[in-house]
Design a protein around this motif. Structure first.
Motif, PDB file in Angstrom:
ATOM      1  N   MET A  79     -20.743 -22.831   6.019  1.00  0.00           N
ATOM      2  CA  MET A  79     -20.664 -21.472   6.560  1.00  0.00           C
ATOM      3  C   MET A  79     -21.821 -20.610   6.087  1.00  0.00           C
ATOM      4  O   MET A  79     -22.213 -19.661   6.779  1.00  0.00           O
ATOM      5  CB  MET A  79     -19.329 -20.839   6.192  1.00  0.00           C
ATOM      6  N   GLU A 129     -24.372 -21.570   8.608  1.00  0.00           N
ATOM      7  CA  GLU A 129     -24.026 -20.992   9.906  1.00  0.00           C
ATOM      8  C   GLU A 129     -24.277 -19.488   9.914  1.00  0.00           C
ATOM      9  O   GLU A 129     -24.848 -18.935  10.858  1.00  0.00           O
ATOM     10  CB  GLU A 129     -22.557 -21.284  10.212  1.00  0.00           C
ATOM     11  N   VAL A 172     -16.713 -27.261  10.092  1.00  0.00           N
ATOM     12  CA  VAL A 172     -15.507 -26.439   9.971  1.00  0.00           C
ATOM     13  C   VAL A 172     -14.319 -27.043  10.719  1.00  0.00           C
ATOM     14  O   VAL A 172     -13.214 -27.126  10.162  1.00  0.00           O
ATOM     15  CB  VAL A 172     -15.788 -24.992  10.440  1.00  0.00           C
ATOM     16  N   PHE A 207     -19.862 -16.832   4.439  1.00  0.00           N
ATOM     17  CA  PHE A 207     -20.352 -15.816   5.364  1.00  0.00           C
ATOM     18  C   PHE A 207     -20.699 -14.525   4.629  1.00  0.00           C
ATOM     19  O   PHE A 207     -21.625 -13.808   5.010  1.00  0.00           O
ATOM     20  CB  PHE A 207     -19.298 -15.515   6.428  1.00  0.00           C
TER      21      PHE A 207
END
Length: 383
Positions: A220, A223, A314, A344
């Motif tokens: 993440m 991402e 994920v 994140f």
């Protein structure tokens, strides 16, 4: 709590899969509708980039606040009722974003939007895990592919609305109506997983769940970096023409969405561990390639690899967490999401901090190390 129509029994696994897929699509449609109008809201409120960044931080705050609640409530009413209720509230919260008149109101609405978003995320993934159990093979990544497909749809509708000068409020009302109709149609086909004695809600995740959370955390970060910094990387490092600064992000999104429709077959054939190892390798390779060769076409190629790499991590991690032997699926998903979502929150500021101390290319090298970490942790994990 909004009650749901009674579920006729039995529900075929095909009908369940279609219904859960529809829920994923509508969840993606709600989020992408908001994302497509952020620039419009910024302009209407006269927010600077710094002010907008501070306001948008309310969204992850709402998400984090929702994590313990979602894990608790899902054991009380089941993922079906939570998903129906949360998705309806999610669509209504979308409309409030169009109604906000000042930054303070927008912050409050974003917290509610983020709160309901995570409740949808936990419950819809729990339904996906239940569906996957019926099929006895990996299918969860394809559900996430539908979420990504909804992202393209929402962005396209948003572009049309902007071109025709439609106010965000009217745009969001239309999306709310579409989502509510979809929920009403799909609700009766969802699986009722409420149990009389769900066991303790707050259980310390075991080592296997913690490792899954760490894998999600590392992926993440990668991402989140692509979402927040890919355009800036193309602008400041690649020195792409203005018309092409967004092409890297588009390339990433295309392969991330497409990869999710192929990840299930790959995982079914080669297993979860190998899938995660390949995913981490592709992520790291793509980022390092873009760093080593910061030119338009080579950076695009690198970002294409990153999209494929993060596409399956994920969904695969959530699938494995949902099969936990020590916790209920919804609670296990909430635990893994808590660890993973920190990526994140930590990723974007960390990139900015390192870029300030060194360069943006140096920060992308660190993000590549997160891809390598996915390989290392998944190799050591018993999955």
């Amino acid at each position: 709590m909004i009650d749901a129509p009674a579920v006729p029994l039995p529900v075929s696994k095909k009908a369940l899969r279609i219904a859960v897929g529809a829920m994923f699509f509508m969840a993606g449609l709600s989020f992408s509708s908001w994302a497509s109008r952020i620039a419009t809201v910024q302009q209407d409120m006269g927010l600077s980039d710094a002010a907008l960044g501070a306001v948008l931080f309310a969204l992850p705050v709402g998400l984090m606040c929702s994590l313990p609640f979602s894990g608790w409530i899902i054991t009380k009413i089941g993922s079906r009722k939570l998903l129906i209720s949360a998705l309806l509230v999610y669509s209504m919260a979308l409309v409030t974003l169009g109604l906000a008149q000042n930054p303070f109101q927008l912050i409050i609405c974003l917290i509610c939007f983020g709160f309901s978003s995570n409740a949808v995320n936990i419950s819809v993934n729990t339904q996906a895990v239940l569906t996957e159990e019926l099929y006895q093979r990996p299918i969860l990544a394809s559900f996430h592919g539908l979420w990504s497909l909804a992202g393209f749809t929402g962005a396209g509708v948003g572009t049309f609305m902007i071109a025709n000068h439609v106010a965000p409020y009217h745009h969001f009302i239309l999306m709310m109506v579409v989502i509510m109709i979809g929920v009403i149609i799909a609700a009766r086909y969802l699986k009722d997983d409420k149990v009389a004695n769900a066991g303790p809600v707050f259980v310390m995740p075991d080592s296997s769940l913690i490792k899954l959370g760490v894998i999600a955390f590392c992926s993440m970060i990668c991402e989140g970096a692509m979402f927040d910094w890919s355009v800036i990387y193309f602008k400041k490092v690649v020195l792409a023409p203005t018309a092409l600064v967004g092409v890297g992000f588009t390339a990433f999104m295309l392969t991330m969405a497409g990869g999710r429709f192929f990840a299930d077959k790959f995982a079914h054939r080669y297993g979860l561990k190998r899938t995660l190892q390949v995913s981490g390798t592709l992520t790291a390779t793509g980022l390092l390639f873009a760093v080593a060769f910061p030119h338009v076409y080579t950076a695009i190629a690198g970002f294409l690899l990153v999209g494929v790499g993060v596409s399956s991590v994920v969904p695969m991690v959530f699938s494995a967490a949902g099969k936990s032997k020590t916790m209920q699926p919804g609670v296990a998903l909430a635990a893994v999401s808590t660890i993973g979502f920190l990526g994140f929150l930590v990723g974007p500021p960390l990139i900015g901090f390192i870029a300030g101390l060194a360069t943006l290319r140096a920060s992308f090298i660190l993000i590549a190390c997160m891809g390598i970490s996915v390989v290392v942790v998944s190799t050591k994990a018993k999955i």
